[in-house]
Scaffold this active site. Sequence first.
Site, PDB file in Angstrom:
ATOM      1  N   GLY A  11       2.334  -2.782  -8.370  1.00  0.00           N
ATOM      2  CA  GLY A  11       3.154  -2.028  -9.329  1.00  0.00           C
ATOM      3  C   GLY A  11       4.038  -2.877 -10.204  1.00  0.00           C
ATOM      4  N   GLU A  66      11.411  -6.154  -5.284  1.00  0.00           N
ATOM      5  CA  GLU A  66      11.232  -5.659  -3.907  1.00  0.00           C
ATOM      6  C   GLU A  66      11.496  -6.394  -2.830  1.00  0.00           C
ATOM      7  OE1 GLU A  66       7.826  -2.302  -5.699  1.00  0.00           O
ATOM      8  OE2 GLU A  66       7.015  -4.256  -4.598  1.00  0.00           O
TER       9      GLU A  66
HETATM   10  C1  ABF Z   1       5.063  -0.679  -4.836  1.00  0.00           C
HETATM   11  O1  ABF Z   1       4.060   0.030  -5.401  1.00  0.00           O
HETATM   12  C2  ABF Z   1       4.397  -1.972  -4.526  1.00  0.00           C
HETATM   13  O2  ABF Z   1       4.776  -2.983  -4.089  1.00  0.00           O
HETATM   14  C3  ABF Z   1       2.796  -1.531  -4.382  1.00  0.00           C
HETATM   15  O3  ABF Z   1       2.437  -2.378  -5.255  1.00  0.00           O
HETATM   16  C4  ABF Z   1       2.862  -0.257  -5.015  1.00  0.00           C
HETATM   17  C5  ABF Z   1       2.109   0.891  -4.318  1.00  0.00           C
HETATM   18  O4  ABF Z   1       2.038   1.895  -5.197  1.00  0.00           O
HETATM   19  P1  ABF Z   1       1.682   3.359  -5.034  1.00  0.00           P
HETATM   20  O5  ABF Z   1       2.725   3.910  -3.931  1.00  0.00           O
HETATM   21  O6  ABF Z   1       1.585   4.222  -6.161  1.00  0.00           O
HETATM   22  O7  ABF Z   1       0.252   3.002  -4.217  1.00  0.00           O
HETATM   23  O8  ABF Z   1       5.522  -0.130  -3.516  1.00  0.00           O
END
Ligand code: ABF
Length: 236
Positions: free
Chosen positions: A105, A111
């Site tokens: 994301g 994070e």
């Molecule tokens: C965040 O959102 C990130 O670290 C991970 O890349 C992503 C997961 O997204 P989703 O919940 O939309 O699958 O938590």
Amino acid sequence: MSGELSPIDKAKFVAAKRAAEFVEDGMRVGLGTGSTAAWLVRCLGEMVREDGLKIRGVPTSTRTAELARDVGIDVISLDEAKWLDLTIDGADEFDGELSLIKGGGGALLQEKIVATASDQMIVIADIGKEVERLGAFPLPLEVIPFGWQTTKALIEETLVSMDVLGRNTTLRMNGDVPYFTDEGNHILDLHLNRIGNARQLSLVMNQIPGVVENGLFLDVCDKVVVGYGDGRVEIR
Ligand code: ABF
């Protein structure tokens, strides 16, 4: 709130709803990014508005900050909070040791800072995120824009010297232009297929000048709340 959901959204929603039960009055809570974390933020918003839950939330992206404010959560910065009781966030992959790949994301840097500054971190995920070995999902590396092509070449050279098999590295794009993180950086996605020694890889990648952080979260996650499309939830 959940209405008629597809199985994947239902899995994300039930994981988020179950994880929200770990949030207690007075907590300073790290709020993750992504579609699963967005369900969590909505659930917490409902608890704030309808049950009078009192929390302060530290968002991990501008997207999450906006959503948290919209649903009525008191938003503060990490420096105002200083330390957090709990962070709840999504992930791209998790394995049996609760090691994670995050950053799909684009918010891995905030994070990781927020999760590390928390007494506890809970990951919420649909069952499709569980893997035997990390690496099928491309590993994101946040790199500064200055000299990113040189940094990319150095990363690839380092992967060769480490005998890592998949070495294809791509610059994340936003349409026709490079993707920019909230910190004004770019993301390189490493298509490794399978990560042998995650600890070593994480340490070595973070030593390369220009690399700000990588998406491996090791020894950070305390539990994973896993949701299924039929509404079942398991805790790992
Ligand atoms: C965040 O959102 C990130 O670290 C991970 O890349 C992503 C997961 O997204 P989703 O919940 O939309 O699958 O938590």
